[in-house]
Write a protein that holds these residues in place. Sequence first.
Motif, short mmCIF file in Angstrom:
data_model
loop_
_atom_site.label_atom_id
_atom_site.label_comp_id
_atom_site.label_asym_id
_atom_site.label_seq_id
_atom_site.Cartn_x
_atom_site.Cartn_y
_atom_site.Cartn_z
N TRP A 7 0.83 -1.20 0.00
CA TRP A 7 0.00 0.00 0.00
C TRP A 7 0.86 1.25 0.00
O TRP A 7 0.54 2.25 -0.65
CB TRP A 7 -0.93 0.02 1.21
CG TRP A 7 -2.17 -0.77 0.98
CD1 TRP A 7 -2.47 -1.98 1.52
CD2 TRP A 7 -3.28 -0.42 0.15
NE1 TRP A 7 -3.69 -2.41 1.07
CE2 TRP A 7 -4.21 -1.46 0.23
CE3 TRP A 7 -3.56 0.68 -0.66
CZ2 TRP A 7 -5.41 -1.44 -0.47
CZ3 TRP A 7 -4.76 0.70 -1.36
CH2 TRP A 7 -5.67 -0.35 -1.25
N GLY A 8 1.96 1.24 0.74
CA GLY A 8 2.84 2.40 0.79
C GLY A 8 3.42 2.73 -0.57
O GLY A 8 3.42 3.89 -1.01
N ILE A 9 3.90 1.71 -1.26
CA ILE A 9 4.47 1.91 -2.60
C ILE A 9 3.37 2.36 -3.57
O ILE A 9 3.57 3.28 -4.36
CB ILE A 9 5.16 0.63 -3.09
CG1 ILE A 9 6.40 0.36 -2.23
CG2 ILE A 9 5.54 0.74 -4.56
CD1 ILE A 9 7.04 -0.99 -2.46
N ILE A 14 0.85 6.45 -6.95
CA ILE A 14 -0.38 7.14 -7.35
C ILE A 14 -0.28 8.62 -7.02
O ILE A 14 -0.67 9.47 -7.81
CB ILE A 14 -1.61 6.49 -6.66
CG1 ILE A 14 -1.83 5.09 -7.22
CG2 ILE A 14 -2.85 7.35 -6.82
CD1 ILE A 14 -2.83 4.26 -6.43
N GLY A 15 0.27 8.93 -5.84
CA GLY A 15 0.43 10.33 -5.46
C GLY A 15 1.35 11.08 -6.39
O GLY A 15 1.11 12.24 -6.72
N ALA A 16 2.41 10.42 -6.85
CA ALA A 16 3.33 11.06 -7.79
C ALA A 16 2.64 11.37 -9.12
O ALA A 16 2.83 12.44 -9.70
CB ALA A 16 4.55 10.17 -8.02
N VAL A 17 1.82 10.45 -9.58
CA VAL A 17 1.09 10.67 -10.84
C VAL A 17 0.08 11.80 -10.67
O VAL A 17 -0.02 12.69 -11.52
CB VAL A 17 0.39 9.36 -11.30
CG1 VAL A 17 -0.53 9.63 -12.47
CG2 VAL A 17 1.44 8.31 -11.66
N VAL A 18 -0.65 11.78 -9.56
CA VAL A 18 -1.64 12.83 -9.31
C VAL A 18 -0.94 14.18 -9.12
O VAL A 18 -1.43 15.22 -9.55
CB VAL A 18 -2.53 12.48 -8.10
CG1 VAL A 18 -3.41 13.64 -7.70
CG2 VAL A 18 -3.36 11.25 -8.41
N CYS A 25 -3.29 18.05 -4.47
CA CYS A 25 -3.95 16.79 -4.13
C CYS A 25 -2.97 15.62 -4.07
O CYS A 25 -3.19 14.66 -3.34
CB CYS A 25 -5.04 16.47 -5.15
SG CYS A 25 -6.40 17.63 -5.11
N GLY A 26 -1.90 15.68 -4.83
CA GLY A 26 -0.96 14.57 -4.89
C GLY A 26 -0.02 14.48 -3.70
O GLY A 26 0.35 13.39 -3.27
N VAL A 32 1.19 10.01 2.83
CA VAL A 32 0.60 8.83 3.46
C VAL A 32 1.35 7.57 3.05
O VAL A 32 1.64 6.70 3.87
CB VAL A 32 -0.91 8.71 3.12
CG1 VAL A 32 -1.46 7.38 3.56
CG2 VAL A 32 -1.67 9.85 3.75
N GLY A 33 1.69 7.45 1.77
CA GLY A 33 2.44 6.29 1.30
C GLY A 33 3.80 6.17 1.95
O GLY A 33 4.21 5.09 2.40
N VAL A 34 4.51 7.28 2.06
CA VAL A 34 5.83 7.26 2.70
C VAL A 34 5.70 6.96 4.19
O VAL A 34 6.51 6.23 4.76
CB VAL A 34 6.56 8.60 2.45
CG1 VAL A 34 7.82 8.70 3.28
CG2 VAL A 34 6.87 8.76 0.98
N ALA A 35 4.66 7.51 4.83
CA ALA A 35 4.44 7.24 6.25
C ALA A 35 4.20 5.75 6.50
O ALA A 35 4.70 5.20 7.49
CB ALA A 35 3.27 8.06 6.76
N LEU A 36 3.47 5.10 5.61
CA LEU A 36 3.26 3.65 5.76
C LEU A 36 4.57 2.89 5.67
O LEU A 36 4.81 1.95 6.42
CB LEU A 36 2.29 3.14 4.69
CG LEU A 36 0.82 3.40 4.94
CD1 LEU A 36 0.00 3.00 3.72
CD2 LEU A 36 0.34 2.63 6.15
#
Length: 51
Positions: A7-9, A14-18, A25-26, A32-36
Amino acid sequence: MQSQVGWGIALAVIGAVVALIIPICGLPIIAVGVALLIWRGREDTIEEIKE
């Protein structure tokens, strides 16, 4: 691979693309991904100390 890592990756990618389209928004999705990913490492360390 643990689900937290997956999920983190996924959220970081997805955040990088957004972020390329809508930076405001991205960035939280990347955070959140890095925090996971960071939290997973701490969880493994805590389990080793307990044992």
